[in-house]
Design a protein around this motif. Structure first.
Motif, mmCIF file in Angstrom:
data_model
loop_
_atom_site.group_PDB
_atom_site.id
_atom_site.type_symbol
_atom_site.label_atom_id
_atom_site.label_comp_id
_atom_site.label_asym_id
_atom_site.label_seq_id
_atom_site.Cartn_x
_atom_site.Cartn_y
_atom_site.Cartn_z
ATOM 1 N N THR A 234 44.083 18.454 15.737
ATOM 2 C CA THR A 234 42.799 19.298 15.588
ATOM 3 C C THR A 234 41.486 18.275 16.347
ATOM 4 O OG1 THR A 234 42.148 19.666 14.043
ATOM 5 C CG2 THR A 234 43.650 21.518 15.417
ATOM 6 N N VAL A 235 41.306 17.162 15.694
ATOM 7 C CA VAL A 235 40.069 16.303 15.597
ATOM 8 C C VAL A 235 40.219 15.499 16.941
ATOM 9 C CG1 VAL A 235 39.902 16.206 13.670
ATOM 10 C CG2 VAL A 235 41.360 14.327 14.028
ATOM 11 N N THR A 236 41.357 16.004 17.786
ATOM 12 C CA THR A 236 41.527 14.758 18.867
ATOM 13 C C THR A 236 41.521 15.295 20.052
ATOM 14 O OG1 THR A 236 43.913 14.407 18.182
ATOM 15 C CG2 THR A 236 42.232 12.432 17.675
ATOM 16 N N GLY A 237 41.339 16.877 19.737
ATOM 17 C CA GLY A 237 41.294 17.867 20.953
ATOM 18 C C GLY A 237 42.807 18.913 21.449
ATOM 19 N N ARG A 271 43.678 5.308 23.999
ATOM 20 C CA ARG A 271 42.712 4.165 23.311
ATOM 21 C C ARG A 271 41.915 4.216 22.567
ATOM 22 N NH1 ARG A 271 38.683 0.407 24.733
ATOM 23 N NH2 ARG A 271 38.484 -1.686 24.357
ATOM 24 N N LYS A 272 40.983 5.548 22.299
ATOM 25 C CA LYS A 272 40.646 5.712 21.063
ATOM 26 C C LYS A 272 41.345 6.403 19.281
ATOM 27 C CE LYS A 272 35.652 4.395 22.453
ATOM 28 N NZ LYS A 272 35.131 3.840 21.799
ATOM 29 N N VAL A 273 41.911 7.318 20.635
ATOM 30 C CA VAL A 273 43.306 7.585 19.500
ATOM 31 C C VAL A 273 43.865 6.724 17.948
ATOM 32 C CG1 VAL A 273 44.819 8.999 19.607
ATOM 33 C CG2 VAL A 273 43.423 9.962 21.021
ATOM 34 N N TRP A 274 44.461 6.094 19.441
ATOM 35 C CA TRP A 274 45.295 4.305 18.908
ATOM 36 C C TRP A 274 44.262 4.069 17.504
ATOM 37 C CZ3 TRP A 274 44.089 -0.542 19.129
ATOM 38 C CH2 TRP A 274 45.485 -1.175 18.634
ATOM 39 N N LEU A 275 42.898 3.878 18.611
ATOM 40 C CA LEU A 275 42.755 2.817 17.231
ATOM 41 C C LEU A 275 41.836 3.438 16.012
ATOM 42 C CD1 LEU A 275 40.868 0.386 17.268
ATOM 43 C CD2 LEU A 275 38.998 1.404 17.656
ATOM 44 N N ALA A 331 33.949 3.431 10.634
ATOM 45 C CA ALA A 331 34.178 3.424 11.606
ATOM 46 C C ALA A 331 35.488 1.473 12.245
ATOM 47 C CB ALA A 331 33.707 2.268 12.526
ATOM 48 N N HIS A 332 36.474 2.318 13.085
ATOM 49 C CA HIS A 332 37.119 1.020 13.615
ATOM 50 C C HIS A 332 37.035 0.619 14.832
ATOM 51 C CE1 HIS A 332 40.624 3.337 10.952
ATOM 52 N NE2 HIS A 332 39.941 2.731 10.013
ATOM 53 N N GLY A 333 37.633 -0.575 14.934
ATOM 54 C CA GLY A 333 37.408 -1.272 15.836
ATOM 55 C C GLY A 333 37.578 -2.667 16.562
ATOM 56 N N LEU A 334 37.869 -3.263 17.792
ATOM 57 C CA LEU A 334 38.272 -3.997 17.983
ATOM 58 C C LEU A 334 37.469 -5.880 17.940
ATOM 59 C CD1 LEU A 334 40.509 -2.930 21.210
ATOM 60 C CD2 LEU A 334 41.349 -2.578 18.979
ATOM 61 N N ILE A 335 37.221 -6.168 17.462
ATOM 62 C CA ILE A 335 36.692 -7.510 16.650
ATOM 63 C C ILE A 335 36.618 -8.375 18.138
ATOM 64 C CG2 ILE A 335 38.339 -9.131 15.788
ATOM 65 C CD1 ILE A 335 35.056 -8.948 14.444
ATOM 66 N N GLY A 336 35.487 -8.906 18.158
ATOM 67 C CA GLY A 336 35.157 -9.732 19.265
ATOM 68 C C GLY A 336 35.052 -11.562 19.131
ATOM 69 N N TYR A 337 35.446 -11.677 17.949
ATOM 70 C CA TYR A 337 35.384 -12.576 17.564
ATOM 71 C C TYR A 337 36.863 -13.149 16.819
ATOM 72 C CZ TYR A 337 30.627 -13.164 19.185
ATOM 73 O OH TYR A 337 29.648 -13.353 20.082
ATOM 74 N N ASP A 338 37.790 -14.611 16.753
ATOM 75 C CA ASP A 338 38.192 -14.699 15.617
ATOM 76 C C ASP A 338 37.574 -14.773 14.170
ATOM 77 O OD1 ASP A 338 39.907 -15.392 17.288
ATOM 78 O OD2 ASP A 338 40.153 -17.349 17.072
ATOM 79 N N SER A 339 38.032 -14.550 12.845
ATOM 80 C CA SER A 339 37.600 -14.767 11.656
ATOM 81 C C SER A 339 37.033 -15.819 11.157
ATOM 82 C CB SER A 339 38.951 -13.837 10.845
ATOM 83 O OG SER A 339 40.262 -14.603 10.326
ATOM 84 N N VAL A 340 37.644 -16.757 11.739
ATOM 85 C CA VAL A 340 36.993 -18.119 10.989
ATOM 86 C C VAL A 340 34.890 -18.562 11.813
ATOM 87 C CG1 VAL A 340 39.564 -19.283 10.704
ATOM 88 C CG2 VAL A 340 38.076 -19.243 13.137
ATOM 89 N N ASP A 370 34.292 -0.774 22.039
ATOM 90 C CA ASP A 370 35.683 -1.112 21.289
ATOM 91 C C ASP A 370 35.614 -0.428 20.308
ATOM 92 O OD1 ASP A 370 36.861 -2.165 23.297
ATOM 93 O OD2 ASP A 370 35.301 -3.884 22.844
ATOM 94 N N LEU A 371 34.443 0.479 19.466
ATOM 95 C CA LEU A 371 34.065 1.226 18.116
ATOM 96 C C LEU A 371 34.148 2.968 18.811
ATOM 97 C CD1 LEU A 371 31.681 -0.176 15.984
ATOM 98 C CD2 LEU A 371 32.018 2.922 16.762
ATOM 99 N N ILE A 372 35.223 3.283 17.560
ATOM 100 C CA ILE A 372 35.488 4.871 17.011
ATOM 101 C C ILE A 372 34.896 5.222 15.981
ATOM 102 C CG2 ILE A 372 38.000 4.528 16.450
ATOM 103 C CD1 ILE A 372 36.007 7.185 18.246
ATOM 104 N N LEU A 373 33.730 6.355 15.610
ATOM 105 C CA LEU A 373 33.434 6.403 14.173
ATOM 106 C C LEU A 373 34.505 7.376 13.551
ATOM 107 C CD1 LEU A 373 29.962 7.687 15.239
ATOM 108 C CD2 LEU A 373 30.590 5.122 13.566
ATOM 109 N N VAL A 374 35.231 7.130 12.429
ATOM 110 C CA VAL A 374 36.389 7.463 11.677
ATOM 111 C C VAL A 374 35.044 8.232 10.512
ATOM 112 C CG1 VAL A 374 38.294 6.969 9.821
ATOM 113 C CG2 VAL A 374 37.304 5.656 11.619
#
Length: 391
Positions: A234-237, A271-275, A331-340, A370-374
């Motif tokens: 229900t939270v995804t419609g 894509r947002k549902v998956w994230l 939130a969950h998001g797709l990071i734009g940089y490598d962790s290093v 690339d971000l979804i509030l959780v």
């Protein structure tokens, strides 16, 4: 295009429906597969398919159908025996479904899934493609967890959760959960005076309802997992109907049976549902209160200035979780940089980084696209790690 299904009376308008049936509805008291019950379900679903509707069936029952032929008196508790029972029972289950749908000249396709098939974006997209092609060809996908091979850390844990994820994956118009009770009650159903709750418009309405865990000796679910599944959908419609298996025809006709859970948000892109619900997080960013407010209140991108700590080892494009300094998930998001790359960027303004490090550092750490509030869920949905084999 299918209209938004906002009430149970509109359910007959749904064109793509995910139906989940549990072990308790498919097995006899001694654990054997209840073939007459299975065929009655197929009769209803086949009639819907012949009307031009697309049906996806998530079916439990493989372990329940397999342990007695292997000589077990009860459902095995050790993993190896349960997996062996699933391997035997799944083939019997699918043979019965294939024969039952063949009476209506409808093809079925077996899809066995593990959580690993959804946590990686590439595998998630592949799963979408398989479902879409089967539905386009007029087949009925029949889904179960791959109990014979899945490891504990890659389990859905029960088919209620799997059904919600499949409904999100295929963009279903509705999810129908079939069980052995005729809906959600305001108290344990056997308790004198307990009343069926016909409609739930917000999960907070039933947060204090007393529910039980596992349903029968041949299943792993219970009302708790069904409420978790309903909230995930229900939270995804996606609206949900919870009812008895024998009432599935009436439910699909929009009659007042079971409990109707109203969708509480607009439809989201896959894509947002998956994230939000399926992606496996590879790292964590701890952000300050100002960044939390910017994300939640303004829908902003996450910039380096608001990040206080980086945890994990990840590459650009990986999913990460964003939490406040108090540990609360934001939130969950797709990071734009490598962790290093990130340690040198923490707490710095974008302009400062561009001047010192170059133009490549002028983009957001996590862009708002690339971000979804959780949000915290009422039912405290779990991720499946360490849960029992689903059957």
């Amino acid at each position: 295009m299918t209209p938004t299904i906002s009430s149970r009376e509109q359910l007959p308008l749904a064109q793509r429906i995910v139906v989940k049936i549990g072990s308790s509805s498919l097995t006899r008291p001694d654990g054997r597969l209840n073939i007459p019950a299975l065929r009655k379900l197929v009769d209803v679903l086949a009639e819907e398919a012949l009307k031009g509707k697309q049906i996806v069936l998530v079916s439990s029952g493989s372990i329940a159908a397999g342990f007695m032929p292997l000589g077990f008196e009860n459902r095995p508790s050790d993993v190896a025996s349960a997996q062996a029972a699933a391997a035997v029972g799944q083939s019997a289950l699918m043979a019965t479904y294939t024969d039952a749908f063949a009476a209506y000249d409808i093809q079925v396709g077996q899809i066995l899934m593990t959580a690993g098939d959804t946590v990686r974006r590439s595998r998630y997209r592949h799963a979408v493609q398989v479902f879409e092609r089967l539905l386009d060809l007029g087949a009925v996908p029949i889904v179960n967890e791959n109990d014979a091979l899945a490891t504990s850390e890659l389990r859905f844990g029960d088919n209620d959760r799997l059904a919600a994820l499949v409904a999100q994956l295929v963009g279903a118009d509705a999810l129908v959960l079939l069980t052995d009770v005729d809906g959600l009650y305001d108290a344990p159903p056997k308790q004198p005076g307990a009343k069926r709750i016909p409609t739930v418009n917000d999960m907070a309405e039933v947060a204090e309802v007393e529910v039980t865990g596992r349903g029968t000796s041949f299943g792993t679910g219970g009302m708790i997992t069904k409420l978790q599944s309903a909230e995930m959908a229900t939270v995804t419609g996606i609206p949900v109907v919870l009812t008895r298996a024998q009432d599935v025809a009436q439910a699909l006709q929009g009659e007042d049976v079971g409990t109707w859970f109203t969708a509480t948000s607009e439809r989201r892109a896959r894509r947002k549902v998956w994230l939000e619900h399926a992606a496996q997080m590879t790292g964590r960013l701890v952000v300050d209160p100002g960044a939390v407010r910017a994300l939640r209140d303004r829908g902003a991108s996450l910039l380096a200035a608001g990040i206080r700590e980086v945890r994990g080892d990840f590459a650009a494009g990986d999913p990460v979780e964003i939490v406040g300094e108090d540990g609360e998930l934001v939130a969950h998001g797709l990071i734009g940089y490598d962790s290093v790359e990130l340690p040198q960027m923490l707490g710095r303004s974008t302009q400062d980084m561009v001047e010192e490090l170059g133009d490549d550092y002028g983009r957001a750490i996590v862009h708002r696209d690339d971000l979804i509030l959780v949000r915290n869920t009422v039912t405290d949905v779990v991720t499946g790690g360490g849960l029992p084999i689903a059957d």
